[in-house]
Design an enzyme around this catalytic site. Structure first.
Site, PDB file in Angstrom:
ATOM      1  N   HIS A  53      28.807  26.324 -29.442  1.00 29.35           N
ATOM      2  CA  HIS A  53      29.942  26.594 -30.326  1.00 29.35           C
ATOM      3  C   HIS A  53      29.594  27.818 -31.167  1.00 29.35           C
ATOM      4  O   HIS A  53      28.410  28.117 -31.394  1.00 29.35           O
ATOM      5  CB  HIS A  53      30.208  25.404 -31.239  1.00 29.35           C
ATOM      6  CG  HIS A  53      30.723  24.196 -30.531  1.00 29.35           C
ATOM      7  ND1 HIS A  53      31.299  23.142 -31.197  1.00 29.35           N
ATOM      8  CD2 HIS A  53      30.745  23.858 -29.222  1.00 29.35           C
ATOM      9  CE1 HIS A  53      31.668  22.214 -30.345  1.00 29.35           C
ATOM     10  NE2 HIS A  53      31.332  22.624 -29.123  1.00 29.35           N
ATOM     11  N   GLU A  55      29.572  28.400 -34.281  1.00 33.14           N
ATOM     12  CA  GLU A  55      28.713  28.130 -35.434  1.00 33.14           C
ATOM     13  C   GLU A  55      27.253  27.977 -35.018  1.00 33.14           C
ATOM     14  O   GLU A  55      26.342  28.510 -35.670  1.00 33.14           O
ATOM     15  CB  GLU A  55      29.145  26.842 -36.149  1.00 33.14           C
ATOM     16  CG  GLU A  55      30.564  26.851 -36.660  1.00 33.14           C
ATOM     17  CD  GLU A  55      31.550  26.196 -35.694  1.00 33.14           C
ATOM     18  OE1 GLU A  55      31.553  26.555 -34.484  1.00 33.14           O
ATOM     19  OE2 GLU A  55      32.322  25.322 -36.125  1.00 33.14           O
ATOM     20  N   CYS A  86      28.539  20.649 -35.323  1.00 35.17           N
ATOM     21  CA  CYS A  86      28.323  21.888 -36.068  1.00 35.17           C
ATOM     22  C   CYS A  86      28.109  21.609 -37.552  1.00 35.17           C
ATOM     23  O   CYS A  86      27.263  22.240 -38.191  1.00 35.17           O
ATOM     24  CB  CYS A  86      29.487  22.840 -35.851  1.00 35.17           C
ATOM     25  SG  CYS A  86      29.549  23.483 -34.158  1.00 35.17           S
TER      26      CYS A  86
END
Length: 163
Positions: A53, A55, A86
């Site tokens: 992801h 992040e 995250c």
């Protein structure tokens, strides 16, 4: 110190992710001195990695640059509410402030779902600011999914995708 948003750069990272066929989420990490130390977009498909992801990719780069697993005093700008995975990584990294754009009622982990930062087992709770460039972030997601459906319609984003 004057507040300067870095959400425009996060939106650029999200748009670049969409161009790669990834869900358009972008993240930027800023040092306590105001310098951008990492910027990334989703790369889950490209890297065949469900943890890639925006992040997480940005956190990995910022930690590598800092030579530490902690990013005390750093800020994170992200176009979509972080998921639970995250959010847990953000807490572990000791990010000071999280600024996010679009809410994610289905998969979010900050204001929705797991609410990681509110959990008693969360050892670090960053300040959270939502809705920063929220309309722009949501519009990018809507366009992406409308194009994927092939109908051209910009249906309401329901947060049905991971960040």
């Amino acid at each position: 110190m004057v507040f300067k948003s870095h959400m425009n750069q996060a939106l650029e990272e999200a748009a670049a992710a969409a161009e790669r066929g990834e869900v358009p989420v972008g993240a930027v990490i800023v040092s306590p001195g105001g310098q951008v130390v990492a910027a990334a977009g989703n790369r889950t498909c490209e890297w065949s990695d469900p943890t890639a992801h925006a992040e997480i990719v940005a956190l990995r780069a910022a930690c590598a640059a800092a030579g530490s697993e902690r990013l005390v005093g750093h800020d994170l700008y992200v176009t979509l509410e972080p998921c639970a995975m995250c959010a847990a990584a953000i807490a572990s990294a000791r990010i000071a402030r999280v600024y996010y754009g679009a809410a994610d009622p289905k998969s979010g982990g900050v204001a929705h779902g797991a609410r990681v930062f509110s959990h008693p087992q969360c050892h670090h709770k960053p300040e959270v600011y939502d809705g920063i460039a929220g309309r722009e972030s949501e519009a990018l997601l809507k366009r992406f999914f409308a194009q994927r459906r092939g109908d051209g319609a910009e249906q309401g984003f329901t947060g049905s995708t991971p960040s």
